[in-house]
Design an enzyme around this catalytic site. Sequence first.
Site, PDB file in Angstrom:
ATOM      1  N   THR A  48     -45.919 -22.154   5.652  1.00 56.19           N
ATOM      2  CA  THR A  48     -45.293 -21.787   6.924  1.00 56.19           C
ATOM      3  C   THR A  48     -45.362 -20.282   7.104  1.00 56.19           C
ATOM      4  OG1 THR A  48     -43.357 -22.165   8.340  1.00 56.19           O
ATOM      5  CG2 THR A  48     -42.891 -21.641   6.061  1.00 56.19           C
ATOM      6  N   ASN A  49     -44.590 -19.736   8.025  1.00 59.66           N
ATOM      7  CA  ASN A  49     -44.631 -18.286   8.284  1.00 59.66           C
ATOM      8  C   ASN A  49     -43.208 -17.753   8.462  1.00 59.66           C
ATOM      9  OD1 ASN A  49     -43.867 -18.554  11.182  1.00 59.66           O
ATOM     10  ND2 ASN A  49     -45.784 -19.708  11.226  1.00 59.66           N
TER      11      ASN A  49
END
Length: 406
Positions: free
Chosen positions: A211-212
Amino acid sequence: MLQDKHVTLTVSGSVASYKAAALARALQRAGAQVRVVLTEAASRFITPATFAALTKQPVLTDAGWWQADGNIEHIELADWTELALAAPASANLMAQFANGLANDAASTTWLATAAQKVVVPAMNSHMWAAPATQRNRQQLIADGVTVLEPATGALAEGYSGQGRFLEPDEIVAQLQALPAPAAAHGDLRGKRVLVTAGGTRERLDPVRFLTNDSSGKMGYAVAAAAQQAGADVTLITAPTKLTAPVGVTTVPIESTQDLADAVNARFPRTDVLIMAAAVADFQPVTAADQKIKKTPDNDQLTLTLRKTPDILQGVADQKRPGQIVVGFAAETQNLLANGQKKLTKKHLDLLAANDVSRADIGFNGDNNQVTFLFPDGHQQQTPVAAKPVIAGLLIEQVAGLLNTKK
Ligand code: CTP
């Protein structure tokens, strides 16, 4: 924004209470008409006489509240108010407002006004960081209140932290940048607005994902601003720690494919799509059914990733006349040039370009600064301001675009 505006300044008890006198003057210099409510605790730090002398208006305090003289001062003041400004707002005042308490002059006046509301917190850094205060802050934002970010620096307690009251001139500058409450103009009434938020997750196995850093704060603020502007809002959200704004339909998703499916299913019925989600550009080619285990011979693990679908690119082909599509560009270099390229490539009506390499306005922060880019090449930079303020400015631009496309 402040010229001739009826501003009710609610002052609560804080070592910063004295700064509210300078704030009242700064508001007046900006053209506002100011009336003041003091909480019981504030009266211990600064006297009503100071504000009465500065504003030439009676000051509402608990002592003068609900007298048997036939006047209901808090309702009269609430009706007069065009901007309700709580500054400095203590942890207690925020808790009162977030829970709808109506047990003193300040809270009844606040509850009774339908005006635009802004809270400027000031408190000890531990009180600010406390889960209860953060919950109250979230609730206020979800209720449509703009909560400015307290400054970080030396506190009265002798150590440094976040919780300092903003300087009066800084508060006035942020208020000047505040968009008028769009609801008052009915800008987006009858419009269906689809907002995406948060960072998508791409599964590696049942317990791990890529993810980020996106917190979802910007997208949630945009959904709240659209809702306040009278729109029928659907928020498609990747997992976040945030509370969805009241009155918004929420669709939880996890992966980019989920997001693409959710957007594509709703796009034909949507007037405005705002893609604030930070979408993963790559996903694992295969996700393991079971947890990936270490073995004696796998010192390295190679992941094979493939491109995810570009959602904005996909909807561009289905776009009908009058529909507005807005993108965000998170960039760490060549902000405007890269932004302009994305705007053209994805056939956007507006792109908010965001320099995520800066710590003060990055992914996880509470403040932001964006440059709005338009297809005709013109650009407009916002000031650095709380994300809800930036969200309001974005919605104002969207309302303008809808008007020109009519
Ligand atoms: N976006 C999208 N689908 C993707 C990736 C991004 O719809 N697969 C949207 C984002 O929600 C955002 C805009 O496209 O509104 C720009 O996203 P950004 O991550 O800045 O750009 P990318 O298109 O991923 O390009 P690059 O990787 O070159 O920065």
